[in-house]
Motif scaffolding. Structure first.
Motif, PDB file in Angstrom:
ATOM      1  N   MET A 107       5.013   1.194  -7.256  1.00  0.00           N
ATOM      2  CA  MET A 107       4.759   0.327  -6.105  1.00  0.00           C
ATOM      3  C   MET A 107       3.522  -0.535  -6.363  1.00  0.00           C
ATOM      4  O   MET A 107       2.607  -0.133  -7.085  1.00  0.00           O
ATOM      5  CB  MET A 107       4.547   1.164  -4.835  1.00  0.00           C
ATOM      6  CG  MET A 107       5.771   1.900  -4.361  1.00  0.00           C
ATOM      7  SD  MET A 107       5.423   2.961  -2.913  1.00  0.00           S
ATOM      8  CE  MET A 107       5.046   1.712  -1.655  1.00  0.00           C
ATOM      9  N   GLU A 108       3.497  -1.712  -5.752  1.00  0.00           N
ATOM     10  CA  GLU A 108       2.297  -2.545  -5.821  1.00  0.00           C
ATOM     11  C   GLU A 108       1.145  -1.791  -5.155  1.00  0.00           C
ATOM     12  O   GLU A 108       1.351  -1.115  -4.134  1.00  0.00           O
ATOM     13  CB  GLU A 108       2.530  -3.872  -5.108  1.00  0.00           C
ATOM     14  CG  GLU A 108       3.524  -4.786  -5.797  1.00  0.00           C
ATOM     15  CD  GLU A 108       3.015  -5.275  -7.143  1.00  0.00           C
ATOM     16  OE1 GLU A 108       1.769  -5.372  -7.310  1.00  0.00           O
ATOM     17  OE2 GLU A 108       3.848  -5.530  -8.025  1.00  0.00           O
ATOM     18  N   GLU A 110      -1.318  -2.504  -3.183  1.00  0.00           N
ATOM     19  CA  GLU A 110      -1.552  -2.718  -1.752  1.00  0.00           C
ATOM     20  C   GLU A 110      -0.444  -2.085  -0.908  1.00  0.00           C
ATOM     21  O   GLU A 110      -0.704  -1.564   0.190  1.00  0.00           O
ATOM     22  CB  GLU A 110      -1.684  -4.214  -1.426  1.00  0.00           C
ATOM     23  CG  GLU A 110      -0.481  -5.068  -1.792  1.00  0.00           C
ATOM     24  CD  GLU A 110      -0.558  -5.635  -3.192  1.00  0.00           C
ATOM     25  OE1 GLU A 110       0.095  -6.679  -3.438  1.00  0.00           O
ATOM     26  OE2 GLU A 110      -1.259  -5.056  -4.046  1.00  0.00           O
ATOM     27  N   ASP A 111       0.784  -2.100  -1.422  1.00  0.00           N
ATOM     28  CA  ASP A 111       1.889  -1.461  -0.700  1.00  0.00           C
ATOM     29  C   ASP A 111       1.747   0.050  -0.712  1.00  0.00           C
ATOM     30  O   ASP A 111       2.033   0.726   0.284  1.00  0.00           O
ATOM     31  CB  ASP A 111       3.233  -1.863  -1.319  1.00  0.00           C
ATOM     32  CG  ASP A 111       3.540  -3.348  -1.159  1.00  0.00           C
ATOM     33  OD1 ASP A 111       3.003  -3.952  -0.210  1.00  0.00           O
ATOM     34  OD2 ASP A 111       4.300  -3.884  -1.976  1.00  0.00           O
ATOM     35  N   ALA A 114      -0.948   1.043   1.766  1.00  0.00           N
ATOM     36  CA  ALA A 114      -0.446   0.934   3.144  1.00  0.00           C
ATOM     37  C   ALA A 114       0.464   2.111   3.476  1.00  0.00           C
ATOM     38  O   ALA A 114       0.393   2.670   4.587  1.00  0.00           O
ATOM     39  CB  ALA A 114       0.303  -0.383   3.324  1.00  0.00           C
ATOM     40  N   ALA A 115       1.309   2.513   2.525  1.00  0.00           N
ATOM     41  CA  ALA A 115       2.220   3.639   2.757  1.00  0.00           C
ATOM     42  C   ALA A 115       1.443   4.941   2.901  1.00  0.00           C
ATOM     43  O   ALA A 115       1.770   5.791   3.739  1.00  0.00           O
ATOM     44  CB  ALA A 115       3.225   3.742   1.615  1.00  0.00           C
ATOM     45  N   GLU A 118      -0.026   5.087   6.308  1.00  0.00           N
ATOM     46  CA  GLU A 118       0.994   5.445   7.294  1.00  0.00           C
ATOM     47  C   GLU A 118       1.237   6.952   7.291  1.00  0.00           C
ATOM     48  O   GLU A 118       1.359   7.577   8.338  1.00  0.00           O
ATOM     49  CB  GLU A 118       2.301   4.701   7.004  1.00  0.00           C
ATOM     50  CG  GLU A 118       2.279   3.237   7.377  1.00  0.00           C
ATOM     51  CD  GLU A 118       3.677   2.637   7.371  1.00  0.00           C
ATOM     52  OE1 GLU A 118       4.630   3.351   7.012  1.00  0.00           O
ATOM     53  OE2 GLU A 118       3.814   1.458   7.737  1.00  0.00           O
ATOM     54  N   SER A 127       9.289   4.982  -0.152  1.00  0.00           N
ATOM     55  CA  SER A 127       9.333   3.714  -0.886  1.00  0.00           C
ATOM     56  C   SER A 127      10.536   2.902  -0.417  1.00  0.00           C
ATOM     57  O   SER A 127      11.649   3.445  -0.324  1.00  0.00           O
ATOM     58  CB  SER A 127       9.440   3.960  -2.394  1.00  0.00           C
ATOM     59  OG  SER A 127       8.198   4.341  -2.926  1.00  0.00           O
ATOM     60  N   PRO A 128      10.343   1.624  -0.122  1.00  0.00           N
ATOM     61  CA  PRO A 128      11.431   0.795   0.427  1.00  0.00           C
ATOM     62  C   PRO A 128      12.720   0.841  -0.381  1.00  0.00           C
ATOM     63  O   PRO A 128      13.814   0.879   0.187  1.00  0.00           O
ATOM     64  CB  PRO A 128      10.821  -0.614   0.424  1.00  0.00           C
ATOM     65  CG  PRO A 128       9.349  -0.371   0.564  1.00  0.00           C
ATOM     66  CD  PRO A 128       9.082   0.872  -0.228  1.00  0.00           C
TER      67      PRO A 128
END
Length: 214
Positions: A107-108, A110-111, A114-115, A118, A127-128
């Protein structure tokens, strides 16, 4: 500092990178590090972190085994797998064993941060690109609940299902609804039976897909 994180990974360089990423956010603090599943069990007991980030494949003791033992021993920290494996069997096994999320190492930054935030705040972190995989795992080998499945739930069970969809733990649900944890467990067991699902993770994934968390 309310959000303290234990980093569990057998690669020192990766642990350092995650530590540096987390240190960018003032709301997160590092509780400690562990290099394998055995060390994670000891550190979780000694440090009492609120969130554990754990690799899946490690020497000596893998993350899935450590996860199961942590849950069996009643560790209440949120546990999120942070790994390279996007294999369906690994994702499903981890979530059914009690993981509160499953994030991929590619994952990036910053992503990923953020995860993790959360997850620390009580939401399920996935992960999306694993969303489709979870949908397939949920739908087979038997059918997912029908659109009218919600009609079979009581108002209280519906409230708890929405809380599960938001990633809340039994303790958080009990506090929010002013009921005991034991009562929450009974309601969860009943709603799983009515929906024909096997775990709170399946219920949460299905509820999100059905828009129940809105």
């Amino acid at each position: 500092m309310s959000n303290t994180i234990l980093i569990v990974d057998d690669h020192p360089l990766f642990r350092r990178g995650v530590r540096q990423l987390l240190e960018m956010d003032p709301e997160l603090a590092i509780a400690g590090e562990a290099a394998d599943g055995d060390a994670a069990l000891e550190a979780a007991t000694r440090l009492s972190p609120t969130l554990i980030l754990m690799d899946l494949n490690m020497a000596r003791r893998d993350g899935l085994s450590a996860l199961r033992t942590l849950r069996q021993e009643g560790v209440e920290a949120r546990i999120v797998m942070l790994t390279v494996s996007d294999a369906e069997e690994d994702v499903v096994a981890a979530l059914r064993a009690g993981a509160d999320g499953y994030l991929l190492k590619d994952m990036e930054p910053e992503d990923l941060l953020a995860a993790i935030k959360e997850a620390a705040e009580g939401r399920m972190a996935i992960s999306p690109r694993l969303a489709g995989l979870l949908a397939r795992a949920l739908s087979g080998p038997r059918e997912a609940p029908g659109d009218d499945a919600l009609d079979a739930l009581t108002a209280r069970e519906g409230e708890i299902l929405r809380a599960l969809a938001r990633g809340l733990s039994n303790k958080q649900i009990a506090r929010r609804l002013a009921i005991s944890e034991g009562t929450v467990k009974v309601h969860v067991r009943n709603l799983l039976r009515k929906l024909g699902l096997r775990s709170r993770v399946e219920a949460a994934v299905w509820a999100v897909q059905a828009g129940v968390d809105q």
